[in-house]
Each structure stands twice: as structure tokens, then as C-alpha cells.
Design a protein around this motif. Sequence first.
Motif, PDB file in Angstrom:
ATOM      1  N   UNK A 204       0.819  -1.209   0.000  1.00 52.13           N
ATOM      2  CA  UNK A 204       0.000   0.000   0.000  1.00 52.13           C
ATOM      3  C   UNK A 204       0.860   1.269   0.000  1.00 52.13           C
ATOM      4  N   UNK A 205       1.948   1.240   0.774  1.00 52.55           N
ATOM      5  CA  UNK A 205       2.796   2.443   0.827  1.00 52.55           C
ATOM      6  C   UNK A 205       3.399   2.755  -0.540  1.00 52.55           C
ATOM      7  N   UNK A 206       3.740   1.695  -1.272  1.00 54.86           N
ATOM      8  CA  UNK A 206       4.334   1.933  -2.583  1.00 54.86           C
ATOM      9  C   UNK A 206       3.312   2.488  -3.562  1.00 54.86           C
ATOM     10  N   UNK A 207       2.074   2.033  -3.430  1.00 57.92           N
ATOM     11  CA  UNK A 207       1.018   2.607  -4.256  1.00 57.92           C
ATOM     12  C   UNK A 207       0.881   4.097  -3.950  1.00 57.92           C
ATOM     13  N   UNK A 208       0.948   4.414  -2.649  1.00 56.97           N
ATOM     14  CA  UNK A 208       0.811   5.814  -2.239  1.00 56.97           C
ATOM     15  C   UNK A 208       1.978   6.641  -2.773  1.00 56.97           C
ATOM     16  N   UNK A 209       3.154   6.007  -2.874  1.00 56.91           N
ATOM     17  CA  UNK A 209       4.348   6.737  -3.309  1.00 56.91           C
ATOM     18  C   UNK A 209       4.323   7.035  -4.802  1.00 56.91           C
ATOM     19  N   UNK A 210       3.392   6.429  -5.524  1.00 54.79           N
ATOM     20  CA  UNK A 210       3.329   6.646  -6.974  1.00 54.79           C
ATOM     21  C   UNK A 210       3.053   8.104  -7.304  1.00 54.79           C
ATOM     22  N   UNK A 211       2.230   8.715  -6.500  1.00 62.42           N
ATOM     23  CA  UNK A 211       1.937  10.131  -6.720  1.00 62.42           C
ATOM     24  C   UNK A 211       2.256  10.876  -5.430  1.00 62.42           C
ATOM     25  N   UNK A 212       3.364  11.607  -5.465  1.00 63.06           N
ATOM     26  CA  UNK A 212       3.852  12.272  -4.253  1.00 63.06           C
ATOM     27  C   UNK A 212       2.834  13.279  -3.731  1.00 63.06           C
ATOM     28  N   UNK A 213       1.987  13.794  -4.628  1.00 64.71           N
ATOM     29  CA  UNK A 213       1.077  14.853  -4.216  1.00 64.71           C
ATOM     30  C   UNK A 213      -0.248  14.319  -3.679  1.00 64.71           C
ATOM     31  N   UNK A 214      -0.482  13.047  -3.873  1.00 64.69           N
ATOM     32  CA  UNK A 214      -1.767  12.499  -3.434  1.00 64.69           C
ATOM     33  C   UNK A 214      -1.715  12.153  -1.946  1.00 64.69           C
ATOM     34  N   UNK A 215      -2.777  12.468  -1.238  1.00 60.76           N
ATOM     35  CA  UNK A 215      -2.843  12.118   0.185  1.00 60.76           C
ATOM     36  C   UNK A 215      -3.138  10.624   0.318  1.00 60.76           C
ATOM     37  N   UNK A 216      -2.865  10.139   1.497  1.00 58.28           N
ATOM     38  CA  UNK A 216      -3.155   8.730   1.760  1.00 58.28           C
ATOM     39  C   UNK A 216      -4.621   8.415   1.520  1.00 58.28           C
ATOM     40  N   UNK A 217      -5.449   9.345   1.990  1.00 60.00           N
ATOM     41  CA  UNK A 217      -6.894   9.146   1.854  1.00 60.00           C
ATOM     42  C   UNK A 217      -7.283   9.094   0.381  1.00 60.00           C
ATOM     43  N   UNK A 218      -6.667   9.974  -0.416  1.00 58.62           N
ATOM     44  CA  UNK A 218      -6.981  10.007  -1.839  1.00 58.62           C
ATOM     45  C   UNK A 218      -6.585   8.693  -2.508  1.00 58.62           C
ATOM     46  N   UNK A 219      -5.426   8.162  -2.115  1.00 63.18           N
ATOM     47  CA  UNK A 219      -4.978   6.900  -2.693  1.00 63.18           C
ATOM     48  C   UNK A 219      -5.937   5.778  -2.306  1.00 63.18           C
ATOM     49  N   UNK A 220      -6.330   5.778  -1.020  1.00 59.83           N
ATOM     50  CA  UNK A 220      -7.265   4.746  -0.558  1.00 59.83           C
ATOM     51  C   UNK A 220      -8.578   4.832  -1.338  1.00 59.83           C
ATOM     52  N   UNK A 221      -9.029   6.082  -1.564  1.00 62.66           N
ATOM     53  CA  UNK A 221     -10.284   6.261  -2.295  1.00 62.66           C
ATOM     54  C   UNK A 221     -10.142   5.785  -3.737  1.00 62.66           C
ATOM     55  N   UNK A 222      -9.010   6.108  -4.347  1.00 62.48           N
ATOM     56  CA  UNK A 222      -8.770   5.689  -5.736  1.00 62.48           C
ATOM     57  C   UNK A 222      -8.708   4.165  -5.834  1.00 62.48           C
ATOM     58  N   UNK A 223      -8.076   3.557  -4.842  1.00 57.72           N
ATOM     59  CA  UNK A 223      -7.993   2.102  -4.832  1.00 57.72           C
ATOM     60  C   UNK A 223      -9.385   1.491  -4.722  1.00 57.72           C
ATOM     61  N   UNK A 224     -10.202   2.079  -3.856  1.00 57.63           N
ATOM     62  CA  UNK A 224     -11.581   1.600  -3.727  1.00 57.63           C
ATOM     63  C   UNK A 224     -12.325   1.731  -5.047  1.00 57.63           C
ATOM     64  N   UNK A 225     -12.136   2.873  -5.685  1.00 62.50           N
ATOM     65  CA  UNK A 225     -12.801   3.120  -6.965  1.00 62.50           C
ATOM     66  C   UNK A 225     -12.413   2.037  -7.976  1.00 62.50           C
ATOM     67  N   UNK A 226     -11.123   1.759  -7.997  1.00 59.59           N
ATOM     68  CA  UNK A 226     -10.598   0.780  -8.942  1.00 59.59           C
ATOM     69  C   UNK A 226     -11.133  -0.623  -8.642  1.00 59.59           C
ATOM     70  N   UNK A 227     -11.115  -0.987  -7.371  1.00 58.67           N
ATOM     71  CA  UNK A 227     -11.594  -2.322  -6.994  1.00 58.67           C
ATOM     72  C   UNK A 227     -13.053  -2.480  -7.375  1.00 58.67           C
TER      73      UNK A 227
END
Lengths: 180, 180, 252
Positions: B21-44
Motif C-alpha cells: 500500500x505504501x508503494x502505491x501511495x508513493x506513486x503520486x507524491x502529491x496524493x494524500x493517503x486518503x486520496x490513494x485509498x479512495x482511488x484504490x476503492x474506486x478501482x476495486x
Amino acid sequence: MTPLAKLLEAALFASARPIPTEELAALDAEASKAAVAAALDELREHYDVDGHGVEIVEIAGGWQILTRAEYTEAIERAQLASRPARLSAAALETLALIAYRQPLGRAEIEEIRGVSVGSVLKSLHERGLIDVVGRGEGMGRPLLYGTTPIFLEYFALRHLEELPRSDELAVALRAEPRPL
Amino acid sequence: MTPLAKLLEAALFASARPIPTEELAALDAEASKAAVAAALDELREHYDVDGHGVEIVEIAGGWQILTRAEYTEAIERAQLASRPARLSAAALETLALIAYRQPLGRAEIEEIRGVSVGSVLKSLHERGLIDVVGRGEGMGRPLLYGTTPIFLEYFALRHLEELPRSDELAVALRAEPRPL
Amino acid sequence: MTGAGTPFAGYRTDLVAPPSFVVELAEFSGPLDLLLTLIREEQLDIYDIPIARVAEQFLLRIRTLQLNEAAEYLEMAARLLRIKAQMLLPRSDGEEPWDDPRSELVRRLLEYQQMREVVDVLERAGEERRSRFARAYTPLAAAPPEAPLALSLSELLAAVDRILRTTKDPTLHDVVSRSVDVPGAISVIRAILALRARTLWTDLVAPEAEPWQVLSTLLGLLEMAKVGECRVQQPRPFANVEITSDAASEAA
């Protein structure tokens, strides 16, 4: 998505190489060619229209799922898909010889290159760039090597004849590197 | 799909292994953790709802795209991908012991299994399923083994705690664990 | 899943044994597996094992399965027999509680059984995972448009060019070695000797001569000297060899 499109999606994702259209059709013995073509279109459109991070691309006479170019940099920066290592000069020369003179045995390569190439052949084989294509005449019936479809894919060639003939090489080398 | 979800999709498609999960978050330095989690949910959700041939699965503390089980047979029949070999009974028994009692030394495994396990440990280690995690007390300071993230990947476990606790096993444990 | 019939690769590599033995051994992953299988087959109470019967069964099984070569099975057999003997000892009906000689075995069997339960869990999880494929395609060429390649076609072509330039003969070297031509050499020597009665080795062999030519000339000379057609002399060590035509043969 139709079940056939889903099957194609799973296959394209799981395959280590691009899948030729005939092989896609072979996935479902009951599906007609037209149905497979339609399912492929459906799948391509899905990944196109929705604006996905990946797309379905035709390459080396087959189909594969690739990440869209705009995400490549971010993925590489995160080192998620490790960048391919460069081939050593020894590997490159051996590959060049095999490409131009296949089928070719180890003894001939070693004679021309003047060094032993056992480990180089092994690593080229592991990378899938060459394969054993037969056995030669003579003592011990030596293994003969040739290039693989992965080799073509690597250089984005449609077939081996696309390589310049050796007498055209000087010209080809002077020309601008082809966009790959 | 949001741009962030597309980026995650491209990354997950590019990787042959689960992405933490941390590496997914590191893909976009500007995205917040919450945003990444939300994007992951969207994708799933996208891959769930649409009924795709692949799905997004949580494994070994990360995320990975896997094909759906119903397409495996067709893909294998078409020789587009092959399933990894099953582990031998010897390997599974040894892994089971290490998973539950790590860190664990060779002598203890041999005592419980009643056979010598040198070559099994070697092959498990070569496959990256176990690793040396320390040295025990006592004569020769024996190597102690533990499971690796690849172990979790191999069995598609999110974490070791997903295995049943030993008090949940049907066979009652000894009252207190023997000092090993 | 009791492990019966599952491959046994890990152990197999340890053994240098006839194939039949290995095949049979593959049925059980160890002596405890075999013992547990017997207990299940006979529906015995693991806490009250009729040890004499089990020992007998165990011995019979390792004999029929030809497991008797594996030390681990023999060790277990010996252990069973020892326990059997201990069971036959008269129990002191004294105050001290009886120490069941089977207790250690029971503990090990339970421990082993518990492990098998975990094996079942892992096996199910492994099968579930094996029924799905991960991404297998590693993008050698990354994304298609203008993706930087680790190796470009021009690099490959440069390598071809490099090799072709450094290779003397672009066609493959003929590996069939040339046979030595002694009759040819003899006729050359005769021709030279016909012109000059005395000649030198260096006249017979050109500096750029290939090994087979040198060898042919040498063998020809020796042959001619043997039949008395010429005389071969070396005035001092390392000096040029002189060849003179034999007067007798010349006269002939």
C-alpha cells in the motif's frame, strides 16, 4: 462485458507474450472467429473509452495489455516494474551472430567470437531471446540456437527478414536509429 | 475513472507481484493517503462491478491483480500461461511448521516430521518461501528459519494472522509449548 | 489429504536409490505419516494405541513398500518395538503412577497431526492461488510509443557489423581438416631436385606455408630418404637442412 471478452481479458493479462489472434480464438473452442473479433473489439473499446491506465495493443502479430505511456515514468520511478537490464557486449554479439546465422551451434559461435559463450547462451535463453531450434550434424549432435518471437518483439520486428541484410548493414548503421 | 485510479491501475497491471500500500501511495507524491485509498476503492469497485476477467486482490500487505479462477483452465489449455508446480508434501509440512513456530531450526523440524529436511529447506529457501531469520542458542548456534513475504504471496494470504490460530486447530495443542 | 500420492521431490534428491524404492517412498512423507495412516486405517484410539499390533503392521508395511532402506522408518520401527517391550514389563502396582511408555509417541503423533491440519489449510490456500494467474507479461519494451529500450536495433546491428569486420572469413570455418598431401610434396621436391642437385629446406617450404604443407614436405622428404631417392643432412644443430639428390637414383 461479455463472458468471451472477460476470458480474453484474463488471457491477455496472464500471458507472458503477445497473443496472436488465432490463439485468442483457440481459447474458446465454441466461439466463432467473428465472436472472438467482436469480443476483442469490445475489450479494446472498454479500455479505450473509459480512459483506463492500460490499453490493448497490437504488437508482433498479437495482442497484449500494456500500461499507457503517460504512467510509465511514475511506475518506473517507483521501480514497480523493474527496468530491463542492458545486455552485455558479449551477449549482444552472440545474439547478433545467432540472429544472422541461425541455426547456429555453440562451437561456431565460440570459434567466431574467440571466447567461450556457455553462460551468455544460458542468459539469452533465460531471457527468452534465443531457443534451441534443432541439433546439428557431427560429433555429439550439437544443439543449434535460433532467435525467438520474443527476440522479434524486443526489437519490434514483424519477422526476421526485416533485419537488414548483412551487405546493407553499413547503410543501416549510418541511418538514424529507427523509432521503436 | 479519476487520474489517480488510472495511475494505480497502470501500476497494478505492470507488476507481477503485489504492490504494498505504501508503494502505491508513493506513486503520486502529491496524493494524500486518503486520496490513494479512495482511488484504490474506486478501482476495486470498477473491476468488481463490471464483472471483469481479472480482479484486484489484497495479498501480503499489498494489492495485486489476478485472473478470476473460472478462466484458468481455458488459459492453461491454450498454453498461454502455466500454473506453478504444486509444493510437495515434504515442503508443505516443513512450511507449515515454520509458519507456526518461527523462528525454527532444522533440528526441531526434523524431530517433528521424523525425517531429515536438509534438501527441503534448501529448496524452500531457493524459492524464497523461507529465509534465515537468526541463529539459535546451543551447540553450533543453529540457523533459524522464518517465512517470507513470498510465502504469503504463494498462498495469497494477506498476513500470517490469516492462518488459523493454533488453538483453533481441531487437534488440541499440548498444554504448554515445549521449549524448542 | 494425508499426503498419500503427493510428490516427494524434496526428500527424493537426498537419496541415491533404485527408482522403485523412490516411487514407493513417495506415498508417505515420513514414518509419522505412515504411522498415522495405520492408526486411521485401523480406527485406533491415538491415546491408547495397541502397540504390538501397530508395530507389526508398521513392519509389514515398510517391508511391502520396501521402505526398509530408509533410516527414518527403521528408527521408528525400532522405537515401536522398544515401546512394545516396555509394555510387557510387569507394572509395579506401587504408589508411583505408571509412566506410559507410549506417551512420548502420542505426543509426537498429536504434534504431527496438528501440523497436518496446517498443511491442509496451506494446501487449500495454495490451490486457490494456483487457480489464478498473476500478470506474466514483463514489458521488455515498456510502453510502445517511444519507450526507451534497453537495447536498440542499431546497437544490435553495430554488433553484427563489429563481428563481421573482425571475422576473417564471413562464412563458417570449414572444420574438415585438410589431409596431408605427401605424394604432392614428393613431386614438388623431385621437381626442385631435378633443377638443382642440392637444395635447402627453406627452399622447399615457403615461409607462409600452412602447417599441413610443412608436414607434407617433411613426410615426403623422409619417405624419399628412406627409399634412397635423396639424402637429408643438417651440418649442425638448428642449421638449415640440406637435401641432395642421390647420385644412384639420379643415375637410375
